[in-house]
Motif scaffolding. Structure first.
Motif, PDB file in Angstrom:
ATOM      1  N   SER A  44      50.683  57.060  25.836  1.00  0.00           N
ATOM      2  CA  SER A  44      49.202  57.208  25.344  1.00  0.00           C
ATOM      3  C   SER A  44      48.839  56.177  24.179  1.00  0.00           C
ATOM      4  CB  SER A  44      49.190  58.690  24.691  1.00  0.00           C
ATOM      5  OG  SER A  44      50.356  58.746  23.601  1.00  0.00           O
ATOM      6  N   LEU A  45      49.671  55.723  23.561  1.00  0.00           N
ATOM      7  CA  LEU A  45      49.441  54.734  22.482  1.00  0.00           C
ATOM      8  C   LEU A  45      49.449  53.388  22.909  1.00  0.00           C
ATOM      9  CD1 LEU A  45      48.392  53.927  19.766  1.00  0.00           C
ATOM     10  CD2 LEU A  45      50.920  53.965  18.837  1.00  0.00           C
ATOM     11  N   LEU A  46      50.749  52.940  23.305  1.00  0.00           N
ATOM     12  CA  LEU A  46      51.317  51.630  24.095  1.00  0.00           C
ATOM     13  C   LEU A  46      51.345  51.960  25.614  1.00  0.00           C
ATOM     14  CD1 LEU A  46      53.753  50.845  21.433  1.00  0.00           C
ATOM     15  CD2 LEU A  46      51.493  50.038  21.421  1.00  0.00           C
ATOM     16  N   SER A  47      51.063  50.954  26.400  1.00  0.00           N
ATOM     17  CA  SER A  47      51.181  51.211  27.818  1.00  0.00           C
ATOM     18  C   SER A  47      52.754  51.089  28.178  1.00  0.00           C
ATOM     19  CB  SER A  47      50.387  50.125  28.534  1.00  0.00           C
ATOM     20  OG  SER A  47      50.741  48.867  28.071  1.00  0.00           O
ATOM     21  N   SER A  48      53.431  50.432  27.345  1.00  0.00           N
ATOM     22  CA  SER A  48      54.890  50.179  27.359  1.00  0.00           C
ATOM     23  C   SER A  48      55.470  49.982  26.216  1.00  0.00           C
ATOM     24  CB  SER A  48      55.346  49.122  28.487  1.00  0.00           C
ATOM     25  OG  SER A  48      54.689  48.084  28.091  1.00  0.00           O
ATOM     26  N   PHE A  49      56.468  49.892  25.969  1.00  0.00           N
ATOM     27  CA  PHE A  49      57.666  49.597  24.819  1.00  0.00           C
ATOM     28  C   PHE A  49      58.889  49.253  25.113  1.00  0.00           C
ATOM     29  CE2 PHE A  49      60.081  50.768  20.797  1.00  0.00           C
ATOM     30  CZ  PHE A  49      59.652  49.785  20.006  1.00  0.00           C
ATOM     31  N   ASP A  50      59.030  47.793  25.241  1.00  0.00           N
ATOM     32  CA  ASP A  50      60.170  47.240  25.647  1.00  0.00           C
ATOM     33  C   ASP A  50      60.697  46.387  24.537  1.00  0.00           C
ATOM     34  OD1 ASP A  50      62.404  46.540  27.396  1.00  0.00           O
ATOM     35  OD2 ASP A  50      61.068  44.865  28.286  1.00  0.00           O
ATOM     36  N   PRO A  51      61.467  46.780  23.301  1.00  0.00           N
ATOM     37  CA  PRO A  51      61.696  45.932  22.314  1.00  0.00           C
ATOM     38  C   PRO A  51      62.966  44.950  22.526  1.00  0.00           C
ATOM     39  CG  PRO A  51      62.303  48.178  21.860  1.00  0.00           C
ATOM     40  CD  PRO A  51      61.667  48.095  23.088  1.00  0.00           C
ATOM     41  N   GLY A 107      49.826  64.538  21.851  1.00  0.00           N
ATOM     42  CA  GLY A 107      48.852  64.744  22.808  1.00  0.00           C
ATOM     43  C   GLY A 107      47.276  64.274  22.281  1.00  0.00           C
ATOM     44  N   ALA A 108      47.335  63.712  21.143  1.00  0.00           N
ATOM     45  CA  ALA A 108      46.000  63.256  20.890  1.00  0.00           C
ATOM     46  C   ALA A 108      45.306  62.441  21.472  1.00  0.00           C
ATOM     47  CB  ALA A 108      46.090  62.693  19.312  1.00  0.00           C
ATOM     48  N   ASP A 109      44.102  62.213  21.892  1.00  0.00           N
ATOM     49  CA  ASP A 109      43.169  61.189  22.381  1.00  0.00           C
ATOM     50  C   ASP A 109      43.448  59.868  21.834  1.00  0.00           C
ATOM     51  OD1 ASP A 109      41.655  59.859  24.066  1.00  0.00           O
ATOM     52  OD2 ASP A 109      39.851  60.959  23.808  1.00  0.00           O
ATOM     53  N   GLU A 110      44.114  58.899  22.057  1.00  0.00           N
ATOM     54  CA  GLU A 110      44.204  57.747  21.573  1.00  0.00           C
ATOM     55  C   GLU A 110      42.975  56.730  21.652  1.00  0.00           C
ATOM     56  OE1 GLU A 110      46.521  57.399  19.568  1.00  0.00           O
ATOM     57  OE2 GLU A 110      48.046  58.878  19.766  1.00  0.00           O
ATOM     58  N   SER A 111      42.331  56.916  22.692  1.00  0.00           N
ATOM     59  CA  SER A 111      41.099  56.133  22.847  1.00  0.00           C
ATOM     60  C   SER A 111      40.204  56.238  21.899  1.00  0.00           C
ATOM     61  CB  SER A 111      40.414  56.663  24.197  1.00  0.00           C
ATOM     62  OG  SER A 111      39.692  57.944  24.063  1.00  0.00           O
ATOM     63  N   VAL A 112      40.000  57.304  21.026  1.00  0.00           N
ATOM     64  CA  VAL A 112      39.097  57.232  19.857  1.00  0.00           C
ATOM     65  C   VAL A 112      39.803  56.411  18.842  1.00  0.00           C
ATOM     66  CG1 VAL A 112      38.709  59.507  20.546  1.00  0.00           C
ATOM     67  CG2 VAL A 112      40.229  59.461  18.675  1.00  0.00           C
ATOM     68  N   GLY A 113      40.905  55.918  18.983  1.00  0.00           N
ATOM     69  CA  GLY A 113      41.234  54.955  17.591  1.00  0.00           C
ATOM     70  C   GLY A 113      42.593  55.427  16.950  1.00  0.00           C
ATOM     71  N   GLN A 114      42.887  54.548  16.021  1.00  0.00           N
ATOM     72  CA  GLN A 114      44.129  54.998  15.087  1.00  0.00           C
ATOM     73  C   GLN A 114      43.718  54.448  13.637  1.00  0.00           C
ATOM     74  OE1 GLN A 114      44.748  52.891  17.892  1.00  0.00           O
ATOM     75  NE2 GLN A 114      45.123  54.981  19.107  1.00  0.00           N
ATOM     76  N   THR A 115      44.010  55.210  12.779  1.00  0.00           N
ATOM     77  CA  THR A 115      43.748  54.778  11.484  1.00  0.00           C
ATOM     78  C   THR A 115      44.815  53.819  11.012  1.00  0.00           C
ATOM     79  OG1 THR A 115      43.058  57.135  10.740  1.00  0.00           O
ATOM     80  CG2 THR A 115      43.954  55.698   8.922  1.00  0.00           C
ATOM     81  N   ARG A 116      44.381  52.551  10.593  1.00  0.00           N
ATOM     82  CA  ARG A 116      45.318  51.562  10.208  1.00  0.00           C
ATOM     83  C   ARG A 116      45.784  51.773   8.633  1.00  0.00           C
ATOM     84  NH1 ARG A 116      41.567  48.721  10.573  1.00  0.00           N
ATOM     85  NH2 ARG A 116      41.128  48.391   8.322  1.00  0.00           N
ATOM     86  N   HIS A 117      47.026  51.943   8.373  1.00  0.00           N
ATOM     87  CA  HIS A 117      47.536  52.095   7.121  1.00  0.00           C
ATOM     88  C   HIS A 117      48.051  50.796   6.341  1.00  0.00           C
ATOM     89  CE1 HIS A 117      47.306  56.463   6.336  1.00  0.00           C
ATOM     90  NE2 HIS A 117      47.028  56.404   7.759  1.00  0.00           N
ATOM     91  N   TRP A 118      48.492  49.787   7.132  1.00  0.00           N
ATOM     92  CA  TRP A 118      49.105  48.616   6.862  1.00  0.00           C
ATOM     93  C   TRP A 118      48.972  47.518   8.026  1.00  0.00           C
ATOM     94  CZ3 TRP A 118      55.113  48.116   6.214  1.00  0.00           C
ATOM     95  CH2 TRP A 118      55.393  47.148   5.051  1.00  0.00           C
ATOM     96  N   HIS A 186      41.498  50.301  16.905  1.00  0.00           N
ATOM     97  CA  HIS A 186      41.955  50.562  18.036  1.00  0.00           C
ATOM     98  C   HIS A 186      43.299  49.456  18.213  1.00  0.00           C
ATOM     99  CE1 HIS A 186      38.284  52.192  19.341  1.00  0.00           C
ATOM    100  NE2 HIS A 186      39.123  52.912  20.130  1.00  0.00           N
ATOM    101  N   LEU A 187      44.236  50.052  18.092  1.00  0.00           N
ATOM    102  CA  LEU A 187      45.451  49.287  17.922  1.00  0.00           C
ATOM    103  C   LEU A 187      45.853  48.082  19.070  1.00  0.00           C
ATOM    104  CD1 LEU A 187      48.136  48.425  16.596  1.00  0.00           C
ATOM    105  CD2 LEU A 187      49.525  50.392  17.736  1.00  0.00           C
ATOM    106  N   THR A 188      45.775  48.709  20.246  1.00  0.00           N
ATOM    107  CA  THR A 188      45.981  47.943  21.664  1.00  0.00           C
ATOM    108  C   THR A 188      44.903  46.905  21.797  1.00  0.00           C
ATOM    109  OG1 THR A 188      44.803  49.666  22.926  1.00  0.00           O
ATOM    110  CG2 THR A 188      47.390  49.650  22.735  1.00  0.00           C
ATOM    111  N   ASP A 189      43.787  47.083  21.276  1.00  0.00           N
ATOM    112  CA  ASP A 189      42.746  46.222  21.318  1.00  0.00           C
ATOM    113  C   ASP A 189      42.671  45.200  20.225  1.00  0.00           C
ATOM    114  OD1 ASP A 189      41.321  47.816  23.281  1.00  0.00           O
ATOM    115  OD2 ASP A 189      39.612  48.517  21.970  1.00  0.00           O
ATOM    116  N   TYR A 190      43.257  45.340  19.088  1.00  0.00           N
ATOM    117  CA  TYR A 190      43.687  44.586  18.032  1.00  0.00           C
ATOM    118  C   TYR A 190      44.732  43.422  18.647  1.00  0.00           C
ATOM    119  CZ  TYR A 190      45.075  42.199  14.080  1.00  0.00           C
ATOM    120  OH  TYR A 190      45.464  41.234  13.149  1.00  0.00           O
ATOM    121  N   ILE A 191      45.957  44.112  19.310  1.00  0.00           N
ATOM    122  CA  ILE A 191      46.872  43.188  19.842  1.00  0.00           C
ATOM    123  C   ILE A 191      46.346  42.260  21.099  1.00  0.00           C
ATOM    124  CG2 ILE A 191      48.921  43.306  21.297  1.00  0.00           C
ATOM    125  CD1 ILE A 191      49.671  45.999  19.781  1.00  0.00           C
TER     126      ILE A 191
END
Length: 276
Positions: A44-51, A107-118, A186-191
């Motif tokens: 929902s937030l990241l399409s994948s996470f492969d650290p 379950g939140a709609d991540e397409s509306v964006g995220q609050t940037r705290h840092w 939008h985190l993913t847009d920024y990335i």
């Protein structure tokens, strides 16, 4: 003869300790990957996470947090001692971007964006073992702002990511200078638009105020003994890396008892020579 045998035994023991440490890292990386999926952050937030590495986040009065740990609002202030354990199989150098975003409730709609705290660009990794995530020489676009979810909105997931900055890194004009206040982005847009690399490490924690007025979507608990290999990525390179990492994790689980048993034999060998 005694000196040669002791030297060989110590060398062998050192190699086993290093191998065991690498196996533990592989299992821990597979676990944090599973936690992100279980908490709904992927996809929902990241399409994948492969650290490829781990990050330890410590809060005063709390200590190092575990994935998804619940904190009170006042405990989530002033994160300290962000550390990346040294990993001989992964090279960590150059500049990084450190970001923390509120991914809202499960379950939140991540397409509306995220609050940037840092958001800090130009972060470096200093020291040796473990590596310290240093923001001293970086550009603090948004200074750290503690979690502040609305009362009754449920447990918000606060995600911290460390992303590599390649030579092509170019943040948008509105997020390239210091002292930009907390706001929605939008985190993913920024990335993507900044040309950042995929996250090399990540962590998240939960903060809730009051009693939730709605029931969030269920999450999946992570059981380390049932970790599965990560799904294949879109490219052959990511697929190969994922397969290699999963194989290391599974091998570590399968060989856990034998890895621990061998050092005992080595110590017994040393003891026999010392008694001679």
């Amino acid at each position: 003869m005694f000196l040669l045998s002791t030297t060989l035994a110590l060398y062998y023991l050192g190699s086993l300790v290093n191998a065991q440490s690498s196996n533990e890292n592989a299992i821990s990386i597979a676990a944090i990957e599973a936690h992100f999926t279980g908490a709904g952050l992927v996809p929902s937030l990241l399409s994948s996470f492969d650290p490829s590495a781990l990050i330890t986040v410590t809060f005063p009065g709390v200590g190092a947090i575990s994935p998804g740990q619940s904190l009170t609002k006042d405990r989530g202030t002033d994160p300290r001692n962000l550390l990346v354990p040294a990993n001989s199989s992964v090279t960590l150098q150059g500049n990084y971007t450190l970001v923390m975003a509120d991914a809202d409730v499960v379950g939140a709609d991540e397409s509306v964006g995220q609050t940037r705290h840092w958001l800090v660009n130009g972060v470096t990794l200093t020291g040796s073992s473990p590596l310290n995530v240093s923001t001293t020489g970086g550009v603090a676009v948004t200074e750290y702002a503690g979690p502040a979810p609305p009362a009754g909105s449920g447990a918000h997931r606060y995600v911290i990511l460390l992303l590599p900055q390649p030579s092509s890194f170019s943040p948008p004009a509105n997020l390239s200078q210091p002292n930009v206040g907390v706001s929605v982005f939008h985190l993913t847009d920024y990335i993507s638009t900044s040309h950042l690399g995929v996250p090399v490490a990540g962590m998240y924690f939960d903060v809730e105020q009051g009693t939730a007025t709605a029931t969030p979507s269920p999450t999946s608990p992570v059981v380390s003994s049932t970790l599965k290999p990560a799904a294949s990525g879109s490219s052959s390179a990511s697929s190969s890396a994922s397969s290699s990492k999963s194989s290391s994790s599974n091998a570590a689980i399968r060989s856990g008892h034998s890895v621990l048993a061998i050092p005992v034999a080595v110590f017994s060998l040393l003891a026999s020579y010392i008694c001679l």
